[in-house]
Motif scaffolding. Structure first.
Motif, PDB file in Angstrom:
ATOM      1  N   UNK A   1       0.823  -1.205   0.000  1.00  0.00           N
ATOM      2  CA  UNK A   1       0.000   0.000   0.000  1.00  0.00           C
ATOM      3  C   UNK A   1       0.857   1.255   0.000  1.00  0.00           C
ATOM      4  N   UNK A   2       0.313   2.303  -0.600  1.00  0.00           N
ATOM      5  CA  UNK A   2       0.929   3.623  -0.637  1.00  0.00           C
ATOM      6  C   UNK A   2       0.011   4.550   0.154  1.00  0.00           C
ATOM      7  N   UNK A   3       0.587   5.438   1.000  1.00  0.00           N
ATOM      8  CA  UNK A   3      -0.292   6.376   1.714  1.00  0.00           C
ATOM      9  C   UNK A   3      -1.110   7.214   0.729  1.00  0.00           C
ATOM     10  N   UNK A   4      -2.383   7.399   1.022  1.00  0.00           N
ATOM     11  CA  UNK A   4      -3.273   8.153   0.132  1.00  0.00           C
ATOM     12  C   UNK A   4      -3.048   9.654   0.237  1.00  0.00           C
ATOM     13  N   UNK A   5      -2.425  10.098   1.294  1.00  0.00           N
ATOM     14  CA  UNK A   5      -2.200  11.529   1.489  1.00  0.00           C
ATOM     15  C   UNK A   5      -0.711  11.761   1.663  1.00  0.00           C
TER      16      UNK A   5
ATOM     17  N   UNK B   1      -7.350  -1.559  -4.299  1.00  0.00           N
ATOM     18  CA  UNK B   1      -7.567  -1.962  -2.918  1.00  0.00           C
ATOM     19  C   UNK B   1      -7.366  -0.692  -2.104  1.00  0.00           C
ATOM     20  N   UNK B   2      -8.221  -0.444  -1.133  1.00  0.00           N
ATOM     21  CA  UNK B   2      -8.052   0.710  -0.263  1.00  0.00           C
ATOM     22  C   UNK B   2      -8.038   0.246   1.183  1.00  0.00           C
ATOM     23  N   UNK B   3      -7.069   0.777   1.928  1.00  0.00           N
ATOM     24  CA  UNK B   3      -7.005   0.529   3.363  1.00  0.00           C
ATOM     25  C   UNK B   3      -7.840   1.609   4.018  1.00  0.00           C
ATOM     26  N   UNK B   4      -8.767   1.189   4.841  1.00  0.00           N
ATOM     27  CA  UNK B   4      -9.662   2.150   5.477  1.00  0.00           C
ATOM     28  C   UNK B   4      -9.673   1.940   6.980  1.00  0.00           C
ATOM     29  N   UNK B   5     -10.080   2.991   7.662  1.00  0.00           N
ATOM     30  CA  UNK B   5     -10.390   2.888   9.077  1.00  0.00           C
ATOM     31  C   UNK B   5     -11.893   3.046   9.172  1.00  0.00           C
TER      32      UNK B   5
ATOM     33  N   UNK C   1      -8.144  23.168  -2.309  1.00  0.00           N
ATOM     34  CA  UNK C   1      -7.205  24.046  -1.601  1.00  0.00           C
ATOM     35  C   UNK C   1      -6.618  23.344  -0.387  1.00  0.00           C
ATOM     36  N   UNK C   2      -7.481  22.771   0.427  1.00  0.00           N
ATOM     37  CA  UNK C   2      -7.016  22.165   1.670  1.00  0.00           C
ATOM     38  C   UNK C   2      -6.967  20.643   1.627  1.00  0.00           C
ATOM     39  N   UNK C   3      -7.862  20.063   0.859  1.00  0.00           N
ATOM     40  CA  UNK C   3      -7.917  18.600   0.819  1.00  0.00           C
ATOM     41  C   UNK C   3      -8.121  18.143  -0.606  1.00  0.00           C
ATOM     42  N   UNK C   4      -7.771  16.928  -0.852  1.00  0.00           N
ATOM     43  CA  UNK C   4      -8.062  16.291  -2.130  1.00  0.00           C
ATOM     44  C   UNK C   4      -9.151  15.265  -1.885  1.00  0.00           C
ATOM     45  N   UNK C   5     -10.041  15.111  -2.824  1.00  0.00           N
ATOM     46  CA  UNK C   5     -11.165  14.195  -2.664  1.00  0.00           C
ATOM     47  C   UNK C   5     -11.046  13.087  -3.700  1.00  0.00           C
TER      48      UNK C   5
ATOM     49  N   UNK D   1     -19.755   5.524   3.965  1.00  0.00           N
ATOM     50  CA  UNK D   1     -19.568   6.928   3.590  1.00  0.00           C
ATOM     51  C   UNK D   1     -18.669   7.713   4.538  1.00  0.00           C
ATOM     52  N   UNK D   2     -18.560   7.283   5.780  1.00  0.00           N
ATOM     53  CA  UNK D   2     -17.737   8.013   6.746  1.00  0.00           C
ATOM     54  C   UNK D   2     -16.368   7.361   6.971  1.00  0.00           C
ATOM     55  N   UNK D   3     -16.110   6.240   6.308  1.00  0.00           N
ATOM     56  CA  UNK D   3     -14.832   5.550   6.485  1.00  0.00           C
ATOM     57  C   UNK D   3     -13.703   6.381   5.901  1.00  0.00           C
ATOM     58  N   UNK D   4     -12.547   6.340   6.558  1.00  0.00           N
ATOM     59  CA  UNK D   4     -11.390   7.110   6.104  1.00  0.00           C
ATOM     60  C   UNK D   4     -10.456   6.214   5.290  1.00  0.00           C
ATOM     61  N   UNK D   5     -10.180   6.631   4.053  1.00  0.00           N
ATOM     62  CA  UNK D   5      -9.218   5.915   3.213  1.00  0.00           C
ATOM     63  C   UNK D   5      -7.833   6.433   3.579  1.00  0.00           C
TER      64      UNK D   5
END
Length: 185
Positions: free
Chosen positions: A106-110, A121-125, A146-150, A168-172
Motif C-alpha cells: 500500500x501507498x499512503x493516500x495523502x 484496494x483501499x485501506x480504510x479505518x 485548496x485544503x484537501x483532495x477528494x 460513507x464516513x470511512x477514512x481511506x
C-alpha cells in the motif's frame, strides 16, 4: 495463487473469485457494406478476471450466474470456457503488516493520490468500528482542492467475508492498484 479446476457440477460457494478462462481469438474486418465481420484465427486467448459467482433456485432448479465486478476487467462471455478459479484474498492492511502479519504494498493516500481510473484496494479505518480493514474501490477520478483532495469513486459491491464494504464516513488511508494474476499453468 492457488487455482482450482472449475467444475460445473461442483461449484464453489457463492462469492467473489478470480476466474481463469479461455476464449477463441477473432480477426475482425469491415466488409464492403461497412459491417464488422469476424473469422476465428484458430488461436485461444487465456484470460483472468475478477467476478461474482451467484447461485439461485427457481422452481426447484439450481442455477448459477457469473456477474462482472467492475469496469476495467474483462467480462466472461457465455461462449468462454472457464478452466479454473481462485479465492480472492485482499492484501494485509498496512497497520496489520507493520505488526508482523504480512508485507504491505500500500501507498499512503495523502498527499499522493491515485489519478488513473481503475480498481484499487483501499485501506480504510471504519467509522463504525474504528478497526482497520481493506475494501475495493472503482476510482473514477480525483479533484485537487485548496485544503484537501477528494477521491471520487464508488465502492465495488463484492460479496466476500474478508473484503469490507466501505461506508460513507470511512477514512481511506492507503491504496494499492488491483493486480490481476496470470493465467495458471
Amino acid at each position: 495463487m492457488n487455482f482450482s479446476p472449475f467444475d460445473q457440477n461442483a461449484l464453489p460457494e457463492p462469492g467473489a473469485y478470480w476466474f481463469a478462462f479461455e476464449r477463441p481469438e477473432w480477426a475482425v474486418v469491415i466488409d464492403e457494406q461497412g459491417y464488422a465481420v469476424g473469422d476465428a484465427t484458430g488461436k485461444i486467448q487465456q484470460l483472468v478476471t475478477l467476478a461474482h459467482l451467484v447461485t439461485f433456485t427457481e422452481g426447484g432448479k439450481h442455477s448459477h450466474s457469473i456477474i462482472q465486478i467492475g469496469a476495467g476487467l474483462v467480462a466472461i462471455d457465455e461462449y468462454d470456457l472457464i478452466t479454473s478459479y481462485a479465492k480472492v484474498s485482499p492484501p494485509a492492511h498496512p497497520k496489520l503488516a507493520e505488526s508482523g502479519n504480512g508485507v504491505s504494498g500500500f501507498v499512503p493516500a495523502y498527499p499522493v493520490y491515485p489519478t488513473v481510473p481503475g480498481l484499487y484496494w483501499v485501506a480504510i479505518t471504519s467509522a463504525v468500528t474504528a478497526k482497520p480493514c481493506v475494501s475495493l474501490i472503482a476510482l473514477t477520478g480525483y479533484e485537487a482542492g485548496c485544503d484537501t483532495n477528494v477521491l471520487y469513486g464508488q465502492p465495488v459491491a463484492i460479496a466476500h467475508a474478508e473484503i469490507a464494504q466501505i461506508g460513507p464516513e470511512d477514512e481511506i488511508t492507503h491504496y494499492q492498484t488491483l493486480s490481476i494474476p496470470t493465467f495458471p499453468t
